[in-house]
Design a protein around this motif. Structure first.
Motif, short mmCIF file in Angstrom:
data_model
loop_
_atom_site.label_atom_id
_atom_site.label_comp_id
_atom_site.label_asym_id
_atom_site.label_seq_id
_atom_site.Cartn_x
_atom_site.Cartn_y
_atom_site.Cartn_z
N PRO B 9 0.76 -1.24 0.13
CA PRO B 9 0.01 0.10 -0.19
C PRO B 9 1.00 0.94 -0.02
N ALA B 10 0.32 2.33 -0.43
CA ALA B 10 1.03 3.58 -0.58
C ALA B 10 1.24 3.98 0.78
N PRO B 12 1.89 6.45 3.69
CA PRO B 12 1.98 7.99 3.92
C PRO B 12 3.16 8.23 4.95
N GLN B 14 5.96 6.80 5.15
CA GLN B 14 7.15 6.56 4.64
C GLN B 14 8.01 7.94 4.69
N PRO B 15 9.30 7.87 5.23
CA PRO B 15 9.98 9.06 5.31
C PRO B 15 10.29 9.63 4.04
N HIS B 16 10.26 10.91 4.05
CA HIS B 16 10.69 11.57 2.82
C HIS B 16 11.76 10.98 2.18
N ALA B 17 11.61 11.04 0.74
CA ALA B 17 12.71 10.41 0.05
C ALA B 17 14.23 10.68 0.17
N ARG B 18 15.00 9.82 0.26
CA ARG B 18 16.36 9.86 0.28
C ARG B 18 16.76 10.26 -1.11
N ILE B 20 19.04 11.24 -4.40
CA ILE B 20 19.79 10.53 -5.27
C ILE B 20 21.29 10.94 -5.26
N ARG B 23 24.00 9.13 -5.58
CA ARG B 23 24.01 8.18 -6.66
C ARG B 23 23.79 8.63 -8.06
N ILE B 101 22.16 3.19 -10.50
CA ILE B 101 20.82 3.90 -10.40
C ILE B 101 19.63 3.34 -11.09
N VAL B 102 19.76 1.95 -11.96
CA VAL B 102 18.59 1.42 -12.19
C VAL B 102 18.43 0.57 -11.34
N LEU B 104 17.77 -2.03 -8.15
CA LEU B 104 17.80 -2.12 -6.68
C LEU B 104 19.06 -2.67 -6.13
N ASP B 105 19.42 -2.28 -4.73
CA ASP B 105 20.40 -3.05 -4.18
C ASP B 105 20.64 -4.30 -4.32
#
Lengths: 577, 203
Positions: B9-10, B12, B14-18, B20, B23, B101-102, B104-105
């Motif tokens: 689920p989306a 809310p 979630q901490p604000h985006a790290r 880039i 990266r 950058i494309v 995922l870890d």
């Protein structure tokens, strides 16, 4: 996106605006153009930053090696910042900024529902698919005929002149085919089929009496039109088009509104609510929170047009509570927030067409083919398992190196990839989704966004009618490809219960939640998109839809918007509003 | 390049985006790997600032070896002929960017592990790492890698080939030497003689 507000300072003067339009996308831009042309001083409120035609089309005419990450989506970043928006294949590298950051604009999904948004001047008119089809009385009469939801308060005859008018302004290329279920229009010259599509069409005509194929009707002009240049077939339109060859708010409606000298456009303006005068029971003002400064401003207006898009307009109405309307603005019926729909899609098939290897294509045609609905049109096409119907979009070309099957490696691989692959033909269906009261959006008062707005909570999924229809979509796509002599046919249905891949919302044709109807007890808007209980409030985006039909809906939204403005201004001049 | 994702689920909360920033897509010069024998595919600063990052496996002694091996694999997949090869077209740098950058870890981690395992198996078999084999030996090794279609190695080969092809035909040297450059002002024509073009369009 800029982090400083570009919003003009507009005094909250005592003189109200003649009209306030919330949203600057497909319908907001159209409303702004129509209102200003009728002489109204109009304030347009857009929650996102400005996008300047031409200047901000950063990747137009760029070669692959000039694109960020060579045109590969930067999943690592997108998974963090745009995890919902990146579910759609419409997001291409280089225009990710025209899709919201989900981290900044969260919402809640009880079941998977992709709410794909573009919060900027022009909204999703910058990125839309541009396919433009009329609805017919097959659609407008369907609810009444089948006893589903409520009847549309209008019929095709009432909307037809507005389709004519809007098509004339937008510029739609296409072919008239004389079909009852897909009315003809006021078209510019059609784009040509590819060789593979001609082959497929011949097979379709030879093997099936009940269906036909036409070229997509698209909002891309094929010749100079009202000061815009015809398409030069350069590549993906959604990188932006400085020649204005595809319709967007930037290329058509906002410049027209600006030219009247009567429009003021205020970006970075998050509309929190619409205020109501309890005495007159009219909308009196719009309360705005500046996106950047968070300053709260109120603008008074005589006419209010909500064009913020489906869900967003209803969100504003649900957040506009008063003594008169304790459950949301104009929500006497309780229907507000219900009957959320989308088109259901991601049923597709693709196969390899035989031969024609001495033929090829040149240029990038921003359009495909269309197979109009052929189910449940009449007694002979009645289906035992489902109501309504679907259409196919698709196309045929020779395979490029992308996604091509490869053999081995080395010099031989280079040889393989120097030449185009075989002709392939693909078909993807878009199906009607029935209106259902249990498909809802609500506000979750316990959780708010950065502007203090309660979050939208969406609960929506396709039902048994759609699931039955999907089987027919897949079967027929394969049968038609087989009839065309296709080989290596692969079909897929991306839907899984509770999963992503073909969840509601993904077609980005979300509609309903403030439906039109004849009875104020069961609907929010009347046949002119006017709120039954608030005479100067109009909602003309997809929220108004009473059923979804299966055609791409934006053209209908624009026709409804133009018609609603005409009605509203006449009524205002008569002092009925 | 396809990947499956579970629906979540989306959120809310979630901490604000790290951001880039660290990266950023690598901007090594187009031929960095072909000229810098000991180049690491990732800047040291990146690894130092983010030690848990899978990219660590592309730095240090093992990382340098991986970079050389990757470059040689790309070159054997699309070798220099009368047109540029993968190294000249900057494909190894492109793949480094994809890993950075494309992917995922976890995908990057898996990719590097498979690359290391491939080279370890090569060393066991040939007594030398992949980048020190003759071209004929390298081709033989890659053919063996691709032979058992159900194996992990074959899947990894398919991935390497996919990335190499993508990087090559989206590069200016690769696309313009192998394909016909599309004209952004050419009108659409759905039925032309193939011989008038004689090769695939760029794109």
């Amino acid at each position: 996106m800029t982090e400083h507000s570009t919003a003009p300072m507009i005094a909250t003067s005592s003189e109200p605006w003649d009209a306030i339009v919330v949203g600057s996308g497909i319908t907001g831009g159209f409303a702004a153009m129509e209102l200003t042309r009728r002489g109204l001083r109009t304030l347009v409120l857009e929650r996102g930053p400005d996008v300047v035609h031409g200047r901000d089309y950063l990747y137009e005419h760029k070669r692959p090696w000039q694109m960020p990450s060579r045109g590969m989506l930067q999943r690592r970043h997108l998974d963090e910042v745009k995890p919902v928006q990146s579910r759609t294949g419409f997001m291409r590298p280089g225009m990710e900024r025209w899709f919201v950051d989900d981290t900044e604009y969260p919402y809640l999904e009880d079941r998977p529902f992709s709410w794909i948004r573009g919060y900027q001047v022009g909204g999703r008119s910058l990125t839309w698919g541009r396919q433009s089809y009329r609805l017919s009385d097959l659609d407008f009469e369907a609810n009444a005929r089948e006893g589903i939801a409520v009847d549309w308060p209008i019929r095709y005859q009432e909307l037809a002149p507005w389709y004519d008018y809007v098509e004339g302004i937008v510029g739609i290329s296409g072919r008239n085919e004389g079909l009852g279920q897909l009315p003809d229009g006021n078209f510019l010259p059609a784009m040509a089929f590819s060789r593979g599509e001609e082959h497929f069409k011949s097979a379709l005509d030879a093997h099936f009496d009940d269906r036909m194929m036409t070229i997509g009707r698209t909002a891309v002009i094929t010749q100079p039109h009202r000061g815009r240049a015809g398409c030069h077939y350069c590549g993906p339109c959604s990188m932006g088009c400085s020649t204005g060859s595809y319709f967007s708010s930037q290329s058509v409606t906002l410049p027209a509104a600006r030219a009247t000298g009567l429009m003021t456009l205020r970006p970075d303006s998050v509309v929190e609510s619409v205020l109501v005068d309890e005495t007159t029971q009219r909308a009196s003002a719009v309360r705005v929170i500046d996106r950047v400064s968070k300053e709260v401003v109120e603008y008074r207006g005589k006419l209010i047009f909500l064009c913020a898009s489906t869900i967003a307009s209803t969100q504003i109405m649900l957040n506009s509570n008063s003594d008169r309307f304790p459950n949301g603005l104009a929500n006497d019926s309780g229907a507000l927030g219900h009957y959320l729909m989308d088109h259901h899609f991601k049923v597709s098939a693709r196969g390899r067409l035989p031969g024609m290897l001495d033929r090829y294509t040149e240029g990038y045609r921003p359009n495909g083919i269309y197979i109009p609905r052929f189910r449940n049109l009449n007694k002979t096409s009645t289906q035992p398992d489902f109501l309504r119907g679907y259409g196919y979009q698709g196309g045929s070309g020779r395979q490029s190196w992308r996604g091509r099957e490869m053999q081995g490696f080395g010099e031989g691989l280079k040889d393989q990839l120097r030449e185009p692959g075989p002709w392939t033909m693909g078909l993807g269906a878009f199906g009607e989704m029935l209106p259902d009261a249990t498909n809802t959006m609500k506000l979750d008062a316990a959780q708010t966004d950065a502007w203090g707005m309660p979050l939208v909570r969406i609960s929506c999924e396709i039902g048994p009618n759609e699931l039955a229809m999907r089987k027919d979509m897949a079967t027929n796509a394969v049968e038609m490809l087989e009839a065309a002599g296709a080989t290596d046919i692969k079909s897929s249905d991306r839907y899984t219960p509770g999963g992503i891949g073909a969840e509601a919302g993904l077609a980005i044709h979300e509609m309903g939640t403030a439906r039109m109807g004849r009875d104020p007890a069961t609907s929010v808007l009347n046949g002119f998109n006017q709120a039954h209980s608030v005479a100067n409030l109009f909602v003309t985006d997809g929220s108004c839809m009473t059923s979804s039909a299966c055609q791409n809906p934006s053209l209908t939204y624009m026709a409804l918007t133009a018609r609603a403005v005409d009605y509203a201004v006449d009524a205002m001049n008569r002092r009925d509003i | 390049m396809s990947h499956s994702r579970q629906w979540t689920p989306a959120d809310p909360d979630q901490p604000h985006a790290r951001r880039i920033g660290r990266r950023q897509f690598l901007t090594l010069s187009a031929r960095a790997l072909s000229t810098m024998a000991a180049a690491s595919l990732l800047p040291d600063a990146l690894a130092a600032s983010n030690p848990e990052h899978a990219g660590d496996l592309l730095t240090g002694t093992a990382g340098i070896e991986n970079a050389r091996v990757l470059s040689q694999i790309c070159e054997r997949i699309l070798p220099g002929t009368d047109t540029p090869g993968a190294i000249e077209a900057g494909v190894p740098d492109f793949i480094a960017g994809v890993l950075n950058i494309v992917y995922l870890d976890a995908e990057t981690q898996r990719f590097i592990s498979q690359l290391s395992a491939f080279n370890a198996a090569t060393t066991t078999e040939y007594g030398r790492p992949f980048d020190q084999l003759t071209a004929a030996q390298q081709d033989s090794r890659l053919s063996a890698m691709a032979s058992d279609e159900s194996s992990d190695e074959a899947a990894f080969f398919a991935e390497l080939r996919q990335l190499t092809v993508y990087g090559y035909y989206t590069s200016e040297p690769g696309a313009t030497s192998e394909h016909a450059l599309t004209d952004y002002m050419a009108p659409w024509n759905g039925d032309i003689a193939y011989d008038d073009v004689g090769r695939m369009w760029t794109g």
